[in-house]
Design a protein around this motif. Structure first.
Motif, PDB file in Angstrom:
ATOM      1  N   UNK A  53      33.345  -0.078  40.916  1.00 19.52           N
ATOM      2  CA  UNK A  53      32.081   0.620  40.858  1.00 19.52           C
ATOM      3  C   UNK A  53      30.985  -0.357  41.289  1.00 19.52           C
ATOM      4  N   UNK A  54      30.028   0.155  42.033  1.00 21.10           N
ATOM      5  CA  UNK A  54      28.996  -0.688  42.637  1.00 21.10           C
ATOM      6  C   UNK A  54      27.614  -0.203  42.214  1.00 21.10           C
ATOM      7  N   UNK A  55      26.741  -1.141  41.840  1.00 21.34           N
ATOM      8  CA  UNK A  55      25.349  -0.820  41.540  1.00 21.34           C
ATOM      9  C   UNK A  55      24.587  -0.536  42.832  1.00 21.34           C
ATOM     10  N   UNK A  56      23.396   0.008  42.710  1.00 20.43           N
ATOM     11  CA  UNK A  56      22.596   0.323  43.899  1.00 20.43           C
ATOM     12  C   UNK A  56      22.192  -0.909  44.699  1.00 20.43           C
ATOM     13  N   UNK A  57      22.187  -2.085  44.077  1.00 23.65           N
ATOM     14  CA  UNK A  57      21.866  -3.298  44.829  1.00 23.65           C
ATOM     15  C   UNK A  57      23.076  -3.805  45.622  1.00 23.65           C
ATOM     16  N   UNK A  91      29.432   0.037  55.424  1.00 28.75           N
ATOM     17  CA  UNK A  91      29.064   1.358  55.950  1.00 28.75           C
ATOM     18  C   UNK A  91      29.333   2.469  54.947  1.00 28.75           C
ATOM     19  N   UNK A  92      30.442   2.394  54.231  1.00 32.84           N
ATOM     20  CA  UNK A  92      30.756   3.447  53.258  1.00 32.84           C
ATOM     21  C   UNK A  92      29.716   3.497  52.146  1.00 32.84           C
ATOM     22  N   UNK A  93      29.237   2.334  51.710  1.00 32.22           N
ATOM     23  CA  UNK A  93      28.238   2.262  50.649  1.00 32.22           C
ATOM     24  C   UNK A  93      26.910   2.853  51.139  1.00 32.22           C
ATOM     25  N   UNK A  94      26.472   2.423  52.304  1.00 30.94           N
ATOM     26  CA  UNK A  94      25.195   2.901  52.847  1.00 30.94           C
ATOM     27  C   UNK A  94      25.207   4.415  53.052  1.00 30.94           C
ATOM     28  N   UNK A 105      34.899  -9.438  42.877  1.00 38.82           N
ATOM     29  CA  UNK A 105      33.468  -9.129  42.793  1.00 38.82           C
ATOM     30  C   UNK A 105      32.852  -9.454  44.141  1.00 38.82           C
ATOM     31  N   UNK A 106      31.790  -8.788  44.474  1.00 42.71           N
ATOM     32  CA  UNK A 106      31.155  -9.089  45.744  1.00 42.71           C
ATOM     33  C   UNK A 106      29.993  -8.175  46.023  1.00 42.71           C
ATOM     34  N   UNK A 107      29.366  -8.401  47.148  1.00 40.60           N
ATOM     35  CA  UNK A 107      28.247  -7.587  47.604  1.00 40.60           C
ATOM     36  C   UNK A 107      28.753  -6.541  48.586  1.00 40.60           C
TER      37      UNK A 107
END
Length: 192
Positions: free
Chosen positions: A1-5, A23-26, A16-18
């Motif tokens: 799960x990823x935060x909005x940042x 592209x999928x996140x954006x 863990x990572x950014x």
């Protein structure tokens, strides 16, 4: 799960990572729908994969986090290999960057490579609609090409292309034509 940042909030793999530049996140954040990424090498396994991201909306309807899953391409390859496709058929799944994700036959030679620059393939890959094109393939064999975007109410960016050797596609029609021509020749001879 990823935060909005873009920071990984929770992970079953421990990686863990950014993800902010993925592209999928954006697309998941911008469109607020499930989005499929492009070809990548999995950080966890080192094998070809794609990532599917789905936005989690808060009570206000705004995206709060994005949940994602990585799918290794050999899983899709196995699925396609179980299809009973006729001789002379090629099936290709590619992403929005025109990178081949799945290929039948001979997947090992194609996965992760760009679609060949061929007129029949280019017209279909550009999304000119659901139509059939005729042209020579990368192997020089004349084929009929058809392609369709994978929709399924998702922001996939994926397309499926299927081609069949022209000789195979028209084999039955050619056989019937030859049979009819012989019949016509016999009738003409009888008439003379």
């Amino acid at each position: 799960m990823v935060n909005l940042d873009g920071a990984t909030f929770c992970s079953t793999s421990g990686i863990k990572g950014q993800n902010q530049d993925r592209s999928w996140f954006q697309r998941a954040v911008q469109t607020r729908t499930t989005a499929v990424g492009v070809f990548q090498i999995s950080l966890m396994t080192g094998r070809p994969a794609i990532v599917i991201g789905h936005p989690l909306l808060g009570s206000s309807g705004e995206v709060e986090r994005v949940i994602f899953a990585s799918i290794e391409l050999d899983q899709l390859e196995h699925l396609v290999a179980t299809l009973e496709l006729p001789r002379g058929v090629q099936l290709t799944v590619f992403d929005r960057d025109r990178t081949i994700l799945v290929r039948y036959p001979d997947p090992a030679s194609w996965i992760g490579k760009p679609l060949p620059d061929l007129p029949a393939v280019d017209a279909i890959a550009l999304g000119s609609g659901e139509e059939i094109r005729d042209g020579a393939g990368a192997d020089g064999v004349r084929r009929l090409y058809a392609s369709v975007g994978v929709q399924a109410n998702l922001n996939t960016g994926l397309s499926v292309e299927m081609s069949i050797e022209r000789a195979v596609a028209f084999a039955e029609a050619d056989r019937l034509l030859q049979q009819q021509m012989w019949l016509l020749a016999l009738l003409a001879l009888a008439a003379v």
